[in-house]
Motif scaffolding. Sequence first.
Motif, PDB file in Angstrom:
ATOM      1  N   LYS A  86       0.804  -1.210   0.000  1.00  9.81           N
ATOM      2  CA  LYS A  86       0.000   0.000   0.000  1.00  9.81           C
ATOM      3  C   LYS A  86       0.846   1.273   0.000  1.00  9.81           C
ATOM      4  N   ARG A  87       1.980   1.243   0.683  1.00  9.95           N
ATOM      5  CA  ARG A  87       2.733   2.477   0.945  1.00  9.95           C
ATOM      6  C   ARG A  87       3.813   2.701  -0.107  1.00  9.95           C
ATOM      7  N   LEU A  88       3.716   3.826  -0.798  1.00  9.65           N
ATOM      8  CA  LEU A  88       4.681   4.192  -1.828  1.00  9.65           C
ATOM      9  C   LEU A  88       5.005   5.675  -1.696  1.00  9.65           C
ATOM     10  N   LEU A  89       6.271   5.987  -1.499  1.00  8.87           N
ATOM     11  CA  LEU A  89       6.728   7.376  -1.498  1.00  8.87           C
ATOM     12  C   LEU A  89       7.621   7.582  -2.714  1.00  8.87           C
ATOM     13  N   VAL A  90       7.254   8.543  -3.535  1.00 11.16           N
ATOM     14  CA  VAL A  90       7.997   8.842  -4.757  1.00 11.16           C
ATOM     15  C   VAL A  90       8.720  10.168  -4.604  1.00 11.16           C
ATOM     16  N   VAL A  91      10.018  10.162  -4.868  1.00 18.13           N
ATOM     17  CA  VAL A  91      10.801  11.390  -4.865  1.00 18.13           C
ATOM     18  C   VAL A  91      10.727  11.977  -6.265  1.00 18.13           C
ATOM     19  N   GLY A  92      10.071  13.110  -6.400  1.00 15.73           N
ATOM     20  CA  GLY A  92       9.929  13.748  -7.699  1.00 15.73           C
ATOM     21  C   GLY A  92      10.834  14.961  -7.807  1.00 15.73           C
ATOM     22  N   GLY A  93      10.421  15.913  -8.606  1.00 19.27           N
ATOM     23  CA  GLY A  93      11.204  17.127  -8.768  1.00 19.27           C
ATOM     24  C   GLY A  93      10.423  18.353  -8.359  1.00 19.27           C
ATOM     25  N   ALA A  94      11.089  19.496  -8.421  1.00 19.65           N
ATOM     26  CA  ALA A  94      10.447  20.757  -8.066  1.00 19.65           C
ATOM     27  C   ALA A  94       9.679  21.365  -9.236  1.00 19.65           C
ATOM     28  N   GLY A  95       9.861  20.821 -10.432  1.00 21.37           N
ATOM     29  CA  GLY A  95       9.269  21.413 -11.619  1.00 21.37           C
ATOM     30  C   GLY A  95       7.760  21.512 -11.612  1.00 21.37           C
ATOM     31  N   SER A  96       7.096  20.605 -10.906  1.00 17.02           N
ATOM     32  CA  SER A  96       5.632  20.605 -10.888  1.00 17.02           C
ATOM     33  C   SER A  96       5.053  21.464  -9.766  1.00 17.02           C
ATOM     34  N   LEU A  97       5.901  22.137  -9.007  1.00 16.53           N
ATOM     35  CA  LEU A  97       5.408  23.063  -7.988  1.00 16.53           C
ATOM     36  C   LEU A  97       4.827  24.304  -8.664  1.00 16.53           C
ATOM     37  N   PHE A  98       3.796  24.871  -8.056  1.00 18.81           N
ATOM     38  CA  PHE A  98       3.104  26.021  -8.625  1.00 18.81           C
ATOM     39  C   PHE A  98       3.762  27.319  -8.164  1.00 18.81           C
ATOM     40  N   VAL A  99       4.213  28.120  -9.115  1.00 18.97           N
ATOM     41  CA  VAL A  99       4.828  29.409  -8.795  1.00 18.97           C
ATOM     42  C   VAL A  99       3.814  30.547  -8.911  1.00 18.97           C
ATOM     43  N   ALA A 100       2.644  30.265  -9.479  1.00 21.79           N
ATOM     44  CA  ALA A 100       1.530  31.205  -9.587  1.00 21.79           C
ATOM     45  C   ALA A 100       0.288  30.359  -9.845  1.00 21.79           C
ATOM     46  N   PRO A 101      -0.908  30.904  -9.655  1.00 23.42           N
ATOM     47  CA  PRO A 101      -2.118  30.117  -9.914  1.00 23.42           C
ATOM     48  C   PRO A 101      -2.129  29.558 -11.339  1.00 23.42           C
ATOM     49  N   GLY A 102      -2.183  28.229 -11.436  1.00 22.95           N
ATOM     50  CA  GLY A 102      -2.229  27.571 -12.732  1.00 22.95           C
ATOM     51  C   GLY A 102      -0.910  27.505 -13.472  1.00 22.95           C
ATOM     52  N   GLN A 120       3.012  26.128 -13.317  1.00 22.76           N
ATOM     53  CA  GLN A 120       4.026  25.322 -12.659  1.00 22.76           C
ATOM     54  C   GLN A 120       5.418  25.768 -13.090  1.00 22.76           C
ATOM     55  N   LEU A 121       6.374  25.552 -12.221  1.00 23.70           N
ATOM     56  CA  LEU A 121       7.737  26.005 -12.456  1.00 23.70           C
ATOM     57  C   LEU A 121       8.279  25.539 -13.799  1.00 23.70           C
ATOM     58  N   VAL A 122       8.000  24.302 -14.179  1.00 24.60           N
ATOM     59  CA  VAL A 122       8.543  23.739 -15.412  1.00 24.60           C
ATOM     60  C   VAL A 122       8.025  24.468 -16.649  1.00 24.60           C
ATOM     61  N   ASP A 123       6.900  25.166 -16.528  1.00 22.24           N
ATOM     62  CA  ASP A 123       6.316  25.862 -17.670  1.00 22.24           C
ATOM     63  C   ASP A 123       6.748  27.326 -17.774  1.00 22.24           C
ATOM     64  N   THR A 124       7.609  27.769 -16.896  1.00 23.28           N
ATOM     65  CA  THR A 124       8.085  29.151 -16.951  1.00 23.28           C
ATOM     66  C   THR A 124       9.233  29.283 -17.944  1.00 23.28           C
ATOM     67  N   PRO A 125       9.392  30.448 -18.548  1.00 24.97           N
ATOM     68  CA  PRO A 125      10.485  30.628 -19.530  1.00 24.97           C
ATOM     69  C   PRO A 125      11.867  30.445 -18.917  1.00 24.97           C
ATOM     70  N   GLU A 126      11.984  30.677 -17.619  1.00 20.90           N
ATOM     71  CA  GLU A 126      13.296  30.616 -16.973  1.00 20.90           C
ATOM     72  C   GLU A 126      13.744  29.191 -16.655  1.00 20.90           C
ATOM     73  N   PHE A 127      12.841  28.232 -16.787  1.00 23.23           N
ATOM     74  CA  PHE A 127      13.203  26.859 -16.396  1.00 23.23           C
ATOM     75  C   PHE A 127      14.317  26.353 -17.316  1.00 23.23           C
ATOM     76  N   PRO A 128      15.403  25.804 -16.741  1.00 20.98           N
ATOM     77  CA  PRO A 128      16.552  25.365 -17.559  1.00 20.98           C
ATOM     78  C   PRO A 128      16.176  24.283 -18.571  1.00 20.98           C
ATOM     79  N   ALA A 129      16.547  24.494 -19.805  1.00 18.97           N
ATOM     80  CA  ALA A 129      16.187  23.568 -20.881  1.00 18.97           C
ATOM     81  C   ALA A 129      16.743  22.170 -20.641  1.00 18.97           C
ATOM     82  N   GLU A 130      17.933  22.083 -20.036  1.00 13.49           N
ATOM     83  CA  GLU A 130      18.554  20.767 -19.860  1.00 13.49           C
ATOM     84  C   GLU A 130      17.833  19.885 -18.854  1.00 13.49           C
TER      85      GLU A 130
END
Length: 213
Positions: A100-116, A118-128
């Motif tokens: 039943k128990r699963l903990l997944v270590v993800g990234g910060a890219g899916s955190l919301f920096v403004a309503p709607g 996410q960090l990964v969708d901002t122009p400043e997010f590193p391409a690499e």
Amino acid sequence: MNIALIGATGFVGTQVLEEALRRGHRVTAIVRHPEKLPRHANLTPTAVDVFDAQALAKALEGTEAVVSAFNPGWGTPDIQARFIAGSRAITEAVKAASLKRLLVVGGAGSLFVAPGLQLVDTPEFPAEWKEGALGAREALRQLQAETSLDWTFLSPAILLEPGERTGAYRVGADEPLSTGEGPGRISAADLAVAILDEIERPQHLRKRFTVAY
């Protein structure tokens, strides 16, 4: 506890392994190269391809919780597709092993920096880092649709760095934590502390959370 750790030789996984053993847990370390693991009485190295859900399910049998620090490798050309496929196989394996128990270590890219937004969708997010971050975001979406698992998704601070273990961190939800002077940061060692704290005393079942100093 008997904890299964996927990706135990990676940047985060090595710290999770050290922290889990420090706390006296037994660890089944699921890796591609078990020869890279240290020797320890409470450590069981297991060579399994995480994309093989059936083999992975068998390796997970007898454990009580799964921590996935899976990452197909930042230099992998098709990292987004492999991230999604590997994450799906891990989830299927956990369910097939009747866990039943699963903990997944993800990234910060899916955190919301403004309503709607996410960090990964901002122009400043590193391409690499973008393709891997998109894969991690989809892994989170897959988990959010799960109703049979007690899952947790942990997004580290925007700056995840090498560094000492302090045992201290702040907790947030779906938005990145900041210092007031810039983006939040955390060492991989203290991220591991947060991971083991959540495994031992669950506070974010079927939720995503983030940590930073």
